[in-house]
Write a protein that holds these residues in place. Structure first.
Motif, PDB file in Angstrom:
ATOM      1  N   ALA A 100       0.811  -1.221   0.000  1.00  0.00           N
ATOM      2  CA  ALA A 100       0.000   0.000   0.000  1.00  0.00           C
ATOM      3  C   ALA A 100       0.845   1.272   0.000  1.00  0.00           C
ATOM      4  O   ALA A 100       0.388   2.327  -0.444  1.00  0.00           O
ATOM      5  CB  ALA A 100      -0.934  -0.010   1.207  1.00  0.00           C
ATOM      6  N   ARG A 104       6.257  -0.119   3.348  1.00  0.00           N
ATOM      7  CA  ARG A 104       6.107  -1.572   3.411  1.00  0.00           C
ATOM      8  C   ARG A 104       7.135  -2.294   2.537  1.00  0.00           C
ATOM      9  O   ARG A 104       7.155  -3.513   2.472  1.00  0.00           O
ATOM     10  CB  ARG A 104       4.688  -1.974   2.982  1.00  0.00           C
ATOM     11  CG  ARG A 104       3.591  -1.241   3.749  1.00  0.00           C
ATOM     12  CD  ARG A 104       3.178  -1.933   4.993  1.00  0.00           C
ATOM     13  NE  ARG A 104       2.320  -3.064   4.748  1.00  0.00           N
ATOM     14  CZ  ARG A 104       2.109  -4.021   5.637  1.00  0.00           C
ATOM     15  NH1 ARG A 104       2.725  -3.972   6.801  1.00  0.00           N
ATOM     16  NH2 ARG A 104       1.307  -5.026   5.363  1.00  0.00           N
ATOM     17  N   HIS A 124      -5.294  -1.949  -2.076  1.00  0.00           N
ATOM     18  CA  HIS A 124      -5.561  -1.196  -0.847  1.00  0.00           C
ATOM     19  C   HIS A 124      -6.140   0.182  -1.164  1.00  0.00           C
ATOM     20  O   HIS A 124      -5.565   0.925  -1.959  1.00  0.00           O
ATOM     21  CB  HIS A 124      -4.276  -1.009  -0.039  1.00  0.00           C
ATOM     22  CG  HIS A 124      -3.771  -2.276   0.563  1.00  0.00           C
ATOM     23  ND1 HIS A 124      -2.837  -3.069  -0.054  1.00  0.00           N
ATOM     24  CD2 HIS A 124      -4.091  -2.894   1.724  1.00  0.00           C
ATOM     25  CE1 HIS A 124      -2.598  -4.132   0.707  1.00  0.00           C
ATOM     26  NE2 HIS A 124      -3.341  -4.054   1.788  1.00  0.00           N
ATOM     27  N   SER A 288      -3.194  -4.685  14.590  1.00  0.00           N
ATOM     28  CA  SER A 288      -4.205  -5.107  13.616  1.00  0.00           C
ATOM     29  C   SER A 288      -5.548  -4.544  14.028  1.00  0.00           C
ATOM     30  O   SER A 288      -5.957  -4.675  15.186  1.00  0.00           O
ATOM     31  CB  SER A 288      -4.316  -6.634  13.572  1.00  0.00           C
ATOM     32  OG  SER A 288      -3.203  -7.188  12.924  1.00  0.00           O
ATOM     33  N   ARG A 290      -9.777  -4.232  12.960  1.00  0.00           N
ATOM     34  CA  ARG A 290     -10.902  -4.671  12.134  1.00  0.00           C
ATOM     35  C   ARG A 290     -12.160  -3.963  12.614  1.00  0.00           C
ATOM     36  O   ARG A 290     -12.302  -3.700  13.815  1.00  0.00           O
ATOM     37  CB  ARG A 290     -11.135  -6.191  12.256  1.00  0.00           C
ATOM     38  CG  ARG A 290      -9.962  -7.057  11.834  1.00  0.00           C
ATOM     39  CD  ARG A 290      -9.702  -7.019  10.335  1.00  0.00           C
ATOM     40  NE  ARG A 290      -8.671  -7.978   9.963  1.00  0.00           N
ATOM     41  CZ  ARG A 290      -7.351  -7.705   9.948  1.00  0.00           C
ATOM     42  NH1 ARG A 290      -6.926  -6.496  10.291  1.00  0.00           N
ATOM     43  NH2 ARG A 290      -6.496  -8.629   9.589  1.00  0.00           N
ATOM     44  N   GLY A 306       0.195   4.001   9.159  1.00  0.00           N
ATOM     45  CA  GLY A 306      -0.039   2.685   8.563  1.00  0.00           C
ATOM     46  C   GLY A 306      -0.982   2.773   7.388  1.00  0.00           C
ATOM     47  O   GLY A 306      -1.026   3.784   6.687  1.00  0.00           O
ATOM     48  N   GLY A 307      -1.768   1.715   7.175  1.00  0.00           N
ATOM     49  CA  GLY A 307      -2.695   1.719   6.043  1.00  0.00           C
ATOM     50  C   GLY A 307      -3.553   0.478   6.048  1.00  0.00           C
ATOM     51  O   GLY A 307      -3.584  -0.260   7.036  1.00  0.00           O
ATOM     52  N   GLY A 308      -4.223   0.237   4.930  1.00  0.00           N
ATOM     53  CA  GLY A 308      -5.067  -0.949   4.814  1.00  0.00           C
ATOM     54  C   GLY A 308      -6.351  -0.663   4.092  1.00  0.00           C
ATOM     55  O   GLY A 308      -6.404   0.196   3.212  1.00  0.00           O
ATOM     56  N   HIS A 309      -7.396  -1.386   4.482  1.00  0.00           N
ATOM     57  CA  HIS A 309      -8.715  -1.252   3.873  1.00  0.00           C
ATOM     58  C   HIS A 309      -9.652  -0.604   4.897  1.00  0.00           C
ATOM     59  O   HIS A 309      -9.334  -0.554   6.084  1.00  0.00           O
ATOM     60  CB  HIS A 309      -9.257  -2.621   3.476  1.00  0.00           C
ATOM     61  CG  HIS A 309      -8.271  -3.450   2.708  1.00  0.00           C
ATOM     62  ND1 HIS A 309      -8.025  -3.268   1.373  1.00  0.00           N
ATOM     63  CD2 HIS A 309      -7.433  -4.446   3.109  1.00  0.00           C
ATOM     64  CE1 HIS A 309      -7.102  -4.123   0.974  1.00  0.00           C
ATOM     65  NE2 HIS A 309      -6.713  -4.854   2.009  1.00  0.00           N
ATOM     66  N   ALA A 312     -10.354  -3.239   7.495  1.00  0.00           N
ATOM     67  CA  ALA A 312      -9.223  -4.089   7.933  1.00  0.00           C
ATOM     68  C   ALA A 312      -7.941  -3.330   7.668  1.00  0.00           C
ATOM     69  O   ALA A 312      -7.601  -3.063   6.518  1.00  0.00           O
ATOM     70  CB  ALA A 312      -9.213  -5.410   7.178  1.00  0.00           C
ATOM     71  N   ALA A 313      -7.241  -2.959   8.733  1.00  0.00           N
ATOM     72  CA  ALA A 313      -6.052  -2.119   8.540  1.00  0.00           C
ATOM     73  C   ALA A 313      -5.046  -2.365   9.648  1.00  0.00           C
ATOM     74  O   ALA A 313      -5.306  -3.144  10.578  1.00  0.00           O
ATOM     75  CB  ALA A 313      -6.462  -0.647   8.502  1.00  0.00           C
ATOM     76  N   GLY A 314      -3.895  -1.717   9.545  1.00  0.00           N
ATOM     77  CA  GLY A 314      -2.870  -1.905  10.559  1.00  0.00           C
ATOM     78  C   GLY A 314      -1.846  -0.793  10.550  1.00  0.00           C
ATOM     79  O   GLY A 314      -1.754  -0.009   9.606  1.00  0.00           O
ATOM     80  N   PHE A 315      -1.098  -0.710  11.640  1.00  0.00           N
ATOM     81  CA  PHE A 315      -0.010   0.268  11.738  1.00  0.00           C
ATOM     82  C   PHE A 315       0.979  -0.214  12.786  1.00  0.00           C
ATOM     83  O   PHE A 315       0.746  -1.227  13.463  1.00  0.00           O
ATOM     84  CB  PHE A 315      -0.546   1.672  12.076  1.00  0.00           C
ATOM     85  CG  PHE A 315      -1.116   1.807  13.460  1.00  0.00           C
ATOM     86  CD1 PHE A 315      -0.334   2.268  14.522  1.00  0.00           C
ATOM     87  CD2 PHE A 315      -2.445   1.481  13.718  1.00  0.00           C
ATOM     88  CE1 PHE A 315      -0.856   2.402  15.807  1.00  0.00           C
ATOM     89  CE2 PHE A 315      -2.977   1.609  15.004  1.00  0.00           C
ATOM     90  CZ  PHE A 315      -2.185   2.066  16.045  1.00  0.00           C
ATOM     91  N   THR A 316       2.097   0.503  12.916  1.00  0.00           N
ATOM     92  CA  THR A 316       3.072   0.182  13.950  1.00  0.00           C
ATOM     93  C   THR A 316       2.949   1.201  15.073  1.00  0.00           C
ATOM     94  O   THR A 316       2.982   2.414  14.814  1.00  0.00           O
ATOM     95  CB  THR A 316       4.503   0.204  13.367  1.00  0.00           C
ATOM     96  OG1 THR A 316       4.565  -0.742  12.305  1.00  0.00           O
ATOM     97  CG2 THR A 316       5.537  -0.164  14.421  1.00  0.00           C
TER      98      THR A 316
END
Ligand code: 5GP
Ligand code: MN
Length: 337
Positions: A100, A104, A124, A288, A290, A306-309, A312-316
């Motif tokens: 994305a 990454r 994404h 994570s 959701r 971070g990023g995602g959909h 449903a997404a994620g980051f640090t």
């Protein structure tokens, strides 16, 4: 909602870019750090397609630890996988899968600017538009849908090996054909893949239903400490848990075992939002997120780098796990749908 996919010009440019590489030119395929089934499946399925076209110098890689999650170690085309350090230094063509944003790509991002041709295949919504030619389709259930679109435009017929890779990718990103993205065209693609002779039951058992005993014990412990916060997300509720490096060590498990931990957590009926915070280095957490529809968790993740959909997404995250979760809790109210 149908988001726009690649234009006819972008498809044509991607086909031309792939054809610009001769059979003996170096082609580097790359997927995202900590690869999942879609990242590896779309990348290896496409690599096998290039092999069918006669390409002889293919390498596939991903940044960071060269750890392929157990379930994916026998994917067809795995012989093309090399650690990041063995990637081609100046490939003629670079192909990027399920990524994305450049973060990454880690240390491999530089290849994007040095390679004469680069194509990004992704799905994404948060894709930042990096790289050369973009084939980004946020309506696609998996990057493998985009990969199959390009393979068919290149005239590569599906065979059982390519199909197994693309099927694993599709099954992973649709949660075994359960998520909203599971459209008519997803099932049509699955049907074409299965028609090559692959065995969905055997593949699913290997990918989803085969874990070491220690992984089950670890999962039990981590699920046992989950917290339900009914007031979060504007009263729609949040459930969260965390896992540390020490948890992994005690149960003798590799980090990828936690990749699917979000699935039992998100099945909690009392919460719209689920969060799993996984320690990846001391004080550093892979988060994570959701949602079942109340919150745009992609926006939450993007706000944290971070990023995602959307769902449903994620980051640090950094610091204490509880602090990371507090930050998420506050952001949920800002990004209610
Ligand atoms: P997961 O929770 O399964 O690791 O990731 C869920 C979704 O969010 C996937 O589409 C994944 O690519 C994306 N994602 C997870 N972590 C990050 C991150 O740190 N950065 C970006 N850009 N996307 C992420
Ligand atoms: Mn994906």
């Amino acid at each position: 909602m149908t988001l726009p996919g690649p234009t006819a010009e972008q498809w044509a440019a991607a086909v031309a870019a792939v054809r610009s590489a001769g059979a003996d030119d170096e082609v580097q395929l790359i997927c995202h750090v900590n690869p999942d089934g879609d990242a590896l499946g779309s990348m290896l399925g496409f690599a096998l397609g290039l092999r069918r076209l006669g390409h002889t110098r293919l390498r596939a890689t991903f940044p960071g630890d060269f750890a392929v999650p157990g379930p994916y170690q026998q994917l067809p085309g795995s012989d093309l996988l090399v650690p990041e350090k063995d990637a081609f230094v100046s490939p003629r063509l670079v192909l990027i899968f399920d990524v994305a944003g450049v973060s990454r790509l880690g240390g491999l991002a530089g290849l994007l600017t040095t390679a004469p041709a680069a194509v990004v295949l992704d799905h994404h919504a948060s894709n930042t538009g990096f790289g050369g030619i973009q084939l980004v389709d946020p309506s696609a259930a998996a990057t493998s849908v985009v990969a199959e679109g390009l393979l068919s435009r290149l005239g590569v017929p599906l065979d059982a090996e390519i199909a197994e890779c693309l099927y694993v990718a599709l099954a992973t990103d649709t949660g075994s054909f359960k998520f909203d993205m599971t459209t008519v065209s997803v099932h049509e693609l699955a049907a074409r893949l299965i028609a090559t002779g692959i065995r969905p039951g055997e593949i699913s058992r290997r990918i989803f239903d085969s874990k070491p005993f220690g992984a089950m014990k670890l999962t039990g412990e981590v699920l046992g400490r989950a917290v339900l916060d009914p007031g979060a997300a504007g009263g729609r509720g949040m459930v969260w848990t965390w896992a540390t490096l020490d948890d992994l060590e005690r149960h003798g498990q590799p980090p990828y075992i936690l990749d699917t931990l979000i699935d039992p957590v998100r099945s909690v009926a009392e919460a719209d939002v689920s969060v799993v915070v996984k320690e990846v280095a001391p004080g550093e957490w892979s988060v994570s997120l959701r949602s079942k529809g109340a919150v745009d968790v992609s926006a939450v993740a993007v706000s944290q780098g971070g990023g995602g959909h959307r769902l449903a997404a994620g980051f640090t995250g950094y610091g204490e796990a509880a602090h990371v979760v507090d930050t998420v809790r506050r952001l949920l109210d800002r990004y209610l749908i």
